[in-house]
Design an enzyme around this catalytic site. Structure first.
Site, short mmCIF file in Angstrom:
data_model
loop_
_atom_site.label_atom_id
_atom_site.label_comp_id
_atom_site.label_asym_id
_atom_site.label_seq_id
_atom_site.Cartn_x
_atom_site.Cartn_y
_atom_site.Cartn_z
N SER A 7 0.84 -1.19 0.00
CA SER A 7 0.00 0.00 0.00
C SER A 7 0.87 1.24 0.00
O SER A 7 1.69 1.44 0.90
CB SER A 7 -0.90 0.02 1.24
OG SER A 7 -1.53 1.28 1.37
N HIS A 32 -1.24 -1.30 -4.27
CA HIS A 32 -2.52 -0.97 -3.63
C HIS A 32 -2.58 0.54 -3.38
O HIS A 32 -1.67 1.11 -2.75
CB HIS A 32 -2.66 -1.73 -2.31
CG HIS A 32 -4.00 -1.61 -1.68
ND1 HIS A 32 -5.10 -2.34 -2.09
CD2 HIS A 32 -4.44 -0.83 -0.66
CE1 HIS A 32 -6.14 -2.04 -1.35
NE2 HIS A 32 -5.78 -1.11 -0.48
N ASP A 34 -4.76 3.48 -1.76
CA ASP A 34 -5.84 3.86 -0.85
C ASP A 34 -6.29 5.29 -1.15
O ASP A 34 -5.51 6.24 -1.03
CB ASP A 34 -5.38 3.77 0.60
CG ASP A 34 -5.20 2.33 1.05
OD1 ASP A 34 -6.15 1.55 0.93
OD2 ASP A 34 -4.10 1.99 1.54
N MET A 36 -8.80 8.19 0.03
CA MET A 36 -9.61 8.60 1.17
C MET A 36 -10.12 10.02 0.95
O MET A 36 -9.39 10.87 0.43
CB MET A 36 -8.78 8.54 2.45
CG MET A 36 -8.15 7.20 2.74
SD MET A 36 -7.20 7.24 4.29
CE MET A 36 -6.43 5.61 4.24
N HIS A 65 -8.46 1.27 -4.03
CA HIS A 65 -9.40 1.04 -2.93
C HIS A 65 -10.05 2.37 -2.57
O HIS A 65 -9.42 3.23 -1.96
CB HIS A 65 -8.64 0.44 -1.74
CG HIS A 65 -9.46 0.25 -0.52
ND1 HIS A 65 -8.89 0.00 0.73
CD2 HIS A 65 -10.80 0.25 -0.31
CE1 HIS A 65 -9.84 -0.13 1.62
NE2 HIS A 65 -11.01 0.02 1.02
N MET A 67 -12.08 4.52 -0.41
CA MET A 67 -12.67 4.72 0.92
C MET A 67 -13.34 6.09 0.91
O MET A 67 -12.86 7.05 1.53
CB MET A 67 -11.59 4.62 2.00
CG MET A 67 -11.13 3.20 2.22
SD MET A 67 -9.78 3.06 3.41
CE MET A 67 -8.39 3.27 2.31
N MET A 136 -11.52 -5.91 5.52
CA MET A 136 -10.70 -5.00 6.31
C MET A 136 -10.41 -5.65 7.67
O MET A 136 -11.34 -6.02 8.39
CB MET A 136 -11.42 -3.67 6.51
CG MET A 136 -11.62 -2.85 5.25
SD MET A 136 -10.07 -2.38 4.44
CE MET A 136 -9.29 -1.39 5.72
N ASP A 174 -6.68 -6.38 4.27
CA ASP A 174 -5.98 -5.11 4.40
C ASP A 174 -6.03 -4.67 5.86
O ASP A 174 -7.12 -4.46 6.40
CB ASP A 174 -6.65 -4.07 3.50
CG ASP A 174 -5.93 -2.72 3.50
OD1 ASP A 174 -4.93 -2.58 4.22
OD2 ASP A 174 -6.38 -1.82 2.76
#
Length: 214
Positions: A7, A32, A34, A36, A65, A67, A136, A174
């Site tokens: 990540s 990966h 992330d 957000m 991913h 979020m 998660m 994750d």
């Protein structure tokens, strides 16, 4: 085959391209990413323009991913920026199946994520259409958190459901993944492991990636 997805949340953002190349050379299988939004989770990370900029740093697949609230408003931009798979959270989606169709319309893989407090019952009807379920093993929003062991049973149940029904669906985990917890999640049925601080904080990224494969 166990796949390792570092990540970039734990990477040095001042030299992000080099950080991606470093873990690619260390044997990573995926990158990966992330995303957000500061609403669904407290932090804010990166948007699709950054993904587009780093796309030429590696040939590895980009595992995005989301979020974020309203993931459907971000899918097209990240797909066009170079995502190879996009995962969104079951907790925020009003029309999950429609979002899966939206992702797959770009010719990329579609996944759905479930938080520690979310039951698998929330996604059971979607399993035939999923390429991946992301379990998660921490509450989302921050790197470096401790692994929540109660999620092992969720992974185990998900694995047997997928096997029993004959679905072609990866199980990604994750949160809090290291040499010890990786063995637990692999035994429970996971085949894609996301790790941030364990890989990026190691003296040898190559050794860290190898140790996660078991």
């Amino acid at each position: 085959m166990i796949k390792i997805a570092p990540s970039i949340l734990s990477a040095n953002f001042s030299c992000l391209g080099e950080e991606i190349k470093r873990v690619a050379e260390a044997g990573a299988d995926l990158i990966h990413i992330d995303v957000m939004d500061g609403t669904f989770v407290p932090n804010i990370t990166i948007g699709s323009p950054v993904v587009k900029c780093i796309r030429n740093c590696t040939n590895l697949d980009f595992d995005v991913h989301l979020m974020v609230e309203h993931p459907e408003t971000h899918v097209d931009a990240f797909a066009e920026a170079g995502a190879d798979s996009i995962t969104f959270h079951a907790e925020v989606a009003r029309h999950s199946h429609r979002i899966l169709q939206q992702i797959k319309a770009h010719g990329i893989k579609a996944g759905i994520a479930v938080n520690p407090g979310t039951s698998l019952a929330m996604i059971e009807e979607l399993l035939p259409d999923l390429d991946m379920v992301l379990v998660m093993t921490v509450n989302p929003g921050y790197g470096g958190q401790h692994f929540i062991e109660s999620q092992l049973e969720k992974i185990h149940m998900l694995y047997h459901t997928i096997e029993d029904m004959g679905f072609d669906c990866d199980i990604e985990v994750d949160g809090g993944i290291n040499e010890e917890t990786s063995k637990l999640v692999i035994e429970a049925g996971a085949n894609i492991l996301v790790a941030g601080s364990y890989i990026y904080g190691a003296e040898s990224a190559e050794q860290a990636v190898a140790s996660l494969r078991g």
